[in-house]
Design a protein around this motif. Structure first.
Motif, PDB file in Angstrom:
ATOM      1  N   SER A  57    -131.557 -27.494  26.164  1.00 19.68           N
ATOM      2  CA  SER A  57    -131.038 -26.971  24.903  1.00 19.68           C
ATOM      3  C   SER A  57    -131.391 -27.939  23.780  1.00 19.68           C
ATOM      4  CB  SER A  57    -129.522 -26.772  24.992  1.00 19.68           C
ATOM      5  OG  SER A  57    -128.902 -28.003  25.325  1.00 19.68           O
ATOM      6  N   ILE A  58    -131.477 -27.412  22.582  1.00 21.64           N
ATOM      7  CA  ILE A  58    -131.808 -28.216  21.413  1.00 21.64           C
ATOM      8  C   ILE A  58    -130.531 -28.867  20.904  1.00 21.64           C
ATOM      9  CG2 ILE A  58    -132.655 -28.148  19.045  1.00 21.64           C
ATOM     10  CD1 ILE A  58    -134.429 -25.790  19.901  1.00 21.64           C
ATOM     11  N   CYS A  73    -133.882 -32.676  22.380  1.00 26.90           N
ATOM     12  CA  CYS A  73    -133.505 -31.709  23.404  1.00 26.90           C
ATOM     13  C   CYS A  73    -132.744 -32.395  24.527  1.00 26.90           C
ATOM     14  CB  CYS A  73    -134.744 -31.044  23.999  1.00 26.90           C
ATOM     15  SG  CYS A  73    -135.772 -30.228  22.793  1.00 26.90           S
ATOM     16  N   THR A  85    -133.221 -37.101  27.343  1.00 31.71           N
ATOM     17  CA  THR A  85    -133.248 -36.737  25.933  1.00 31.71           C
ATOM     18  C   THR A  85    -134.641 -37.053  25.416  1.00 31.71           C
ATOM     19  OG1 THR A  85    -130.916 -37.288  25.713  1.00 31.71           O
ATOM     20  CG2 THR A  85    -132.211 -37.107  23.686  1.00 31.71           C
TER      21      THR A  85
END
Length: 91
Positions: A57-58, A73, A85
């Motif tokens: 996920s962003i 992300c 990350t």
């Protein structure tokens, strides 16, 4: 590109004279066109790189400078060779 290639294979298969297929170069054409068609179908069905896909996920999107977009992300599981990350910058 795979769609264009498959259209051209169809075109070549239908319009190449029968005499071409009966020569040694015809066998080479069959092998190359078949291999390329298999690769094109695999590409269109999303099979290429499927085992390396990781959901994520962003976390944030920012523009630290003009012409640069920073996207952070969070991945659900570890992606080999990368930290959990990831910071990606695009110009």
């Amino acid at each position: 590109m795979p769609i264009l290639y498959l259209v051209l294979v169809f075109h070549a298969a239908l319009l190449a004279p029968l005499a071409w297929w009966q020569q040694p170069v015809g066998l080479l054409m069959v092998l190359l066109l078949t291999g390329g068609s298999i690769a094109g179908i695999l590409s269109l069905t999303g099979k290429i790189g499927q085992s390396r896909r990781v959901k994520g996920s962003i976390l944030s999107v920012s523009a630290p400078a003009a012409g640069i977009i920073e996207v952070k992300c969070q991945l659900e599981k570890k992606w080999q060779g990368h930290s959990r990350t990831i910071c990606v910058r695009y110009l």
